[in-house]
Structures are given as structure tokens and as C-alpha cells.
Design an enzyme around this catalytic site. Structure first.
Site, short mmCIF file in Angstrom:
data_model
loop_
_atom_site.label_atom_id
_atom_site.label_comp_id
_atom_site.label_asym_id
_atom_site.label_seq_id
_atom_site.Cartn_x
_atom_site.Cartn_y
_atom_site.Cartn_z
CD GLU A 1 -2.73 -1.46 2.35
OE1 GLU A 1 -2.75 -0.58 3.23
OE2 GLU A 1 -3.41 -2.51 2.44
CD GLU B 1 -4.68 -7.88 1.21
OE1 GLU B 1 -5.53 -7.18 1.79
OE2 GLU B 1 -3.45 -7.67 1.31
O1 G3I Z 1 -4.81 -11.48 18.11
C1 G3I Z 1 -4.10 -10.37 18.66
C2 G3I Z 1 -4.31 -10.29 20.16
O2 G3I Z 1 -3.75 -11.47 20.78
C3 G3I Z 1 -3.59 -9.07 20.69
O3 G3I Z 1 -3.82 -8.94 22.07
C4 G3I Z 1 -4.09 -7.84 19.96
C5 G3I Z 1 -3.27 -6.64 20.42
O4 G3I Z 1 -3.44 -5.59 19.49
O5 G3I Z 1 -3.88 -7.98 18.53
C6 G3I Z 1 -4.57 -9.09 18.00
O6 G3I Z 1 -4.20 -9.18 16.67
C7 G3I Z 1 -4.93 -8.42 15.73
C8 G3I Z 1 -4.84 -9.21 14.43
O7 G3I Z 1 -5.48 -8.52 13.38
C9 G3I Z 1 -5.43 -10.60 14.55
O8 G3I Z 1 -6.78 -10.51 14.74
C10 G3I Z 1 -4.26 -7.05 15.54
O9 G3I Z 1 -4.43 -6.27 16.69
C11 G3I Z 1 -4.90 -6.34 14.34
O10 G3I Z 1 -4.16 -5.16 14.05
C12 G3I Z 1 -4.81 -7.25 13.13
O11 G3I Z 1 -5.53 -6.63 12.07
C13 G3I Z 1 -5.14 -7.09 10.77
C14 G3I Z 1 -4.82 -5.84 9.93
O12 G3I Z 1 -4.52 -6.22 8.58
C15 G3I Z 1 -3.62 -5.10 10.50
O13 G3I Z 1 -2.49 -5.95 10.46
C16 G3I Z 1 -6.33 -7.84 10.15
O14 G3I Z 1 -6.53 -9.06 10.85
C17 G3I Z 1 -6.03 -8.13 8.68
O15 G3I Z 1 -7.15 -8.72 8.04
C18 G3I Z 1 -5.66 -6.84 7.95
O16 G3I Z 1 -5.31 -7.20 6.63
C19 G3I Z 1 -4.94 -6.10 5.77
C20 G3I Z 1 -3.81 -6.57 4.88
O17 G3I Z 1 -2.72 -6.98 5.67
C21 G3I Z 1 -3.42 -5.47 3.91
N1 G3I Z 1 -4.59 -5.06 3.11
C22 G3I Z 1 -5.72 -4.61 3.93
C23 G3I Z 1 -6.14 -5.72 4.87
C24 G3I Z 1 -7.35 -5.31 5.70
O18 G3I Z 1 -7.02 -4.25 6.53
#
Ligand code: G3I
Length: 343
Positions: A148, A254
Site C-alpha cells: 500500500e 485479498e
Molecule cells: O490477536 C491479537 C491479540 O492477541 C492481541 O492482544 C491484539 C493486540 O493488538 O492484537 C490481536 O491481533 C490483531 C490481528 O489482526 C489478529 O486478529 C491485531 O491487533 C490487528 O491489528 C490485526 O488486524 C489485521 C490488519 O490487517 C492489520 O495488520 C487484520 O486481521 C487483517 O485482516 C488486515 O489485513 C490487511 C492486509 O494486511 C493489507 N490489506 C488490507 C487488509 C485489511 O485491513
């Protein structure tokens, strides 16, 4: 036969084809003439239904979160790759590939980098990429090296820590470092809304051309394809045609098709919009030269797995953007995908 018995029999009869259809879905990966992927989190490996669906229908996993800098890079600069290892080991155990996601992202730059500037920053930037890519040399064959990089309106590169410290060169630097760490890996730049925003797409393709001209090892473009059912007809086809013109690999990286539509084309039954979108996506990807098709990846298996139903994206009305419903049953979208893949 009394009325109640008749109605019960009729209901059972009506349900029968649907239930029969539930089990009629062939493994999606066997219907696809290209790799079919989904994203994964380690937690899901303890969910037997997710494991059954993911290993039956998909041939490649993209780490949804646990290979990203937010999880991997610790404040002291050390790398935490325990869960990335788990994802790679799970994939290996099930004969699946892994798509590396992602090395450099404006959204996640880590406490460690904010303590550095100048040469120390540049060295640490390359070292991070060497450390992550090098660990999976020969195992992970494809990487989202930069995620991105373009502003939503397509006007320029994003202003982020990477551009502030290294300028636009950070893109070529990242690709070069990844190539040094694994010369055989295919290296991509990945972005979203390339179908909704032609200007963003054009700016991304211009960046790719500049990077290639500078001799950096760029092998492909990831077009995330987070869309809604009301994405303008033809927009996905135009985007794939444009991107294919570079001659690089294309990863539709995605995919989800949100039901939260602003302007449904099929106002009566908006779910039909999702079927239209998957038909266009597959038909347009079929038109991409086979040598350029790196595959299509859905951003999740079941609707509740979707980021659109979790975290800050959580919505009041659950979204239904994926192929399998909350009970793990294939949806009409999954059957439409099979039909489109075989067309
Ligand atoms: O599971 C942990 C938890 O144990 C912890 O306490 C908590 C602390 O912040 O985080 C949790 O993990 C979260 C993770 O998703 C798993 O659910 C993260 O906070 C959260 O930031 C993360 O979000 C992901 C996001 O990218 C940011 O990395 C989403 O799942 C994921 O679907 C999303 O994917 C992105 C692609 O990488 C890039 N394109 C856009 C897409 C959607 O935003």
C-alpha cells in the site's frame, strides 16, 4: 396425509437439494487453473472446521497478521518469527504454499525504527528484510515486499516513516534487500482500490515502471480486490487489463465482496451482485496471460473470519464477504466461483 405432515415433508423436500448441494462443492483449488489462496492466523489452526475448509479448498496461505512488522519486530530490533514459523510449518504439513505478507507497510513501522535515522536506519531497514526473507529462503516463493505505498486519491506516494527517512528509494531498497536474501523469490508491490480508483492504479503502475527502470527486482503486482457487490461493472476487468500491461505477475491478493453496498445493482436481491462480481473477477483473470497469473487469494474462509467482521471494522450488521457462511457451509458465491472457474 394431514396438512402438517404434508408441510413437513415439503419443507424437508425443499431443504434436501440445498443440503445435498452443501456437500456437492468440489475442492475449489481443483477447479482453479491457478493457485487459490486464503489468509491465516495461528489461532485458526486449533479450529477443526477452519482447518478442514482451508486445506480442502486452498493451496496457499497468506499470514493475515503474524508475519507483519507489528508482530515480528520487537522494540530491541530482534525478530519474533514464532508464529510465522507455525504458519509455514502448517502449510508444509498440508502441502500448501505460503505467500509472504508483508515486509514494509506504512501502517506498521515498529518502535525500533523510530529510534533510528540516516545510515543506521537504512542498514536496519535492509537487515530487517534480510532477516525475515532469509529465514524462509527457498520455502516462501512469493512476497508482498511493499504494501500500500500509494495515497488513496492516487496523487502521490504515502508520506510515512519509510518515505520520510529514505524517500521513494525505500521501495527499490526493499526489493533489492529481499532479492539479496532470496534470489529465487518473486517480489511484489501490493495495493488496494486499484479497481475503484484508476488514478491510484496509474500512480502505482508508474511507480512500478520507475522501480523497474532503476533495475530493482520487481516481479509482480498484488491487487487486493477488497470490493463490495456494487463495484462498478467492468472496473475489475479494466484494472486487471491495465496491470497486466506491465507484463509482470498479477496476484489478486485479498478478495472479499462486502454486502454493505451503497448502490446495489440488484436492489431486489443484492446477493446477486456478489455473484456478478465473482463472475467478472474470474473471467477477467482468465483473460490475463497464464504466465502472469500468480493466483487469487480470498481474505478469509468463513464470513466470521473476515476482518470486516472483526476489529475496528466491526459492523452492527455482520458482513457476508466470503465463500463460506458462519457454519462453514458453502454459499452460492462458492458455487458461482466453481462455475466461473470452469467456464
Ligand atoms: O490477536 C491479537 C491479540 O492477541 C492481541 O492482544 C491484539 C493486540 O493488538 O492484537 C490481536 O491481533 C490483531 C490481528 O489482526 C489478529 O486478529 C491485531 O491487533 C490487528 O491489528 C490485526 O488486524 C489485521 C490488519 O490487517 C492489520 O495488520 C487484520 O486481521 C487483517 O485482516 C488486515 O489485513 C490487511 C492486509 O494486511 C493489507 N490489506 C488490507 C487488509 C485489511 O485491513
Amino acid at each position: 396425509m394431514n396438512r402438517r405432515a404434508l408441510l413437513t415433508a415439503a419443507a424437508g423436500f425443499c431443504a434436501a437439494p440445498a443440503l445435498a448441494q452443501q456437500s456437492s462443492l468440489p475442492p475449489l483449488k481443483s477447479a482453479a487453473p491457478w493457485p487459490l489462496g486464503t489468509c491465516a492466523r495461528v489461532l485458526q489452526f486449533d479450529d477443526p472446521q477452519w482447518v478442514a475448509l482451508a486445506t480442502t479448498h486452498f493451496s496457499r496461505l497468506t499470514p493475515e497478521w503474524e508475519m507483519k512488522m507489528e508482530y515480528v519486530l520487537l522494540p530491541d530490533g530482534s525478530l519474533r518469527l514464532d508464529r510465522a514459523d507455525q504458519i509455514v510449518n502448517f502449510a508444509r504439513a498440508h502441502g500448501m504454499a505460503v505467500h509472504g505478507h508483508t515486509l514494509v507497510w506504512y501502517a506498521e513501522d515498529g518502535v525500533y525504527f523510530r529510534k533510528l535515522t540516516g545510515d543506521a536506519f537504512r542498514k536496519a531497514y535492509a537487515a530487517y528484510i534480510h532477516g525475515v526473507v532469509g529465514r524462509y529462503r527457498g520455502t516462501i516463493k512469493t512476497w508482498d515486499v511493499v504494501n500500500e505505498p500509494i495515497l488513496d486519491d492516487g496523487s502521490a506516494l504515502r508520506d510515512c516513516l519509510w518515505t520520510q527517512q529514505l524517500g521513494e528509494d525505500h521501495v527499490a531498497l526493499a526489493l533489492t534487500a529481499a532479492h539479496e536474501a532470496d534470489p529465487d523469490a518473486l517480489l511484489l508491490i501490493n495495493d488496494y482500490n486499484l479497481e475503484y480508483t484508476p488514478k491510484k492504479r496509474a500512480t502505482l503502475l508508474k511507480l512500478a515502471e520507475r522501480v523497474l527502470k532503476a533495475g530493482a527486482p520487481l516481479h509482480g503486482i498484488g491487487t487486493q480486490t477488497h470490493v463490495a457487490g456494487d463495484v462498478p461493472p467492468g472496473a475489475i476487468r479494466s484494472a486487471l487489463r491495465d496491470i497486466a500491461s506491465l507484463g509482470l505477475k498479477i496476484h489478486v491478493s485479498e478478495v472479499d465482496i462486502s454486502r454493505h453496498e451503497q448502490r446495489p445493482v440488484n436492489a431486489v436481491e443484492p446477493r446477486l451482485d456478489q455473484l456478478r462480481v465473482i463472475d467478472e473477477l474470474v473471467a477477467a483473470y482468465h483473460e490475463v496471460p497464464a504466465a502472469q497469473r500468480l493466483g487469487t487469494t480470498f481474505w478469509g474462509v468463513r464470513d466470521p473470519d473476515s476482518w470486516l467482521n472483526n476489529g475496528h471494522e466491526k459492523r452492527l450488521i455482520p458482513d457476508e464477504p466470503l465463500l463460506f457462511d458462519r457454519l462453514g457451509r458453502p454459499k452460492p458465491l462458492a458455487r458461482e466461483l466453481v462455475k466461473a472457474l470452469k467456464a
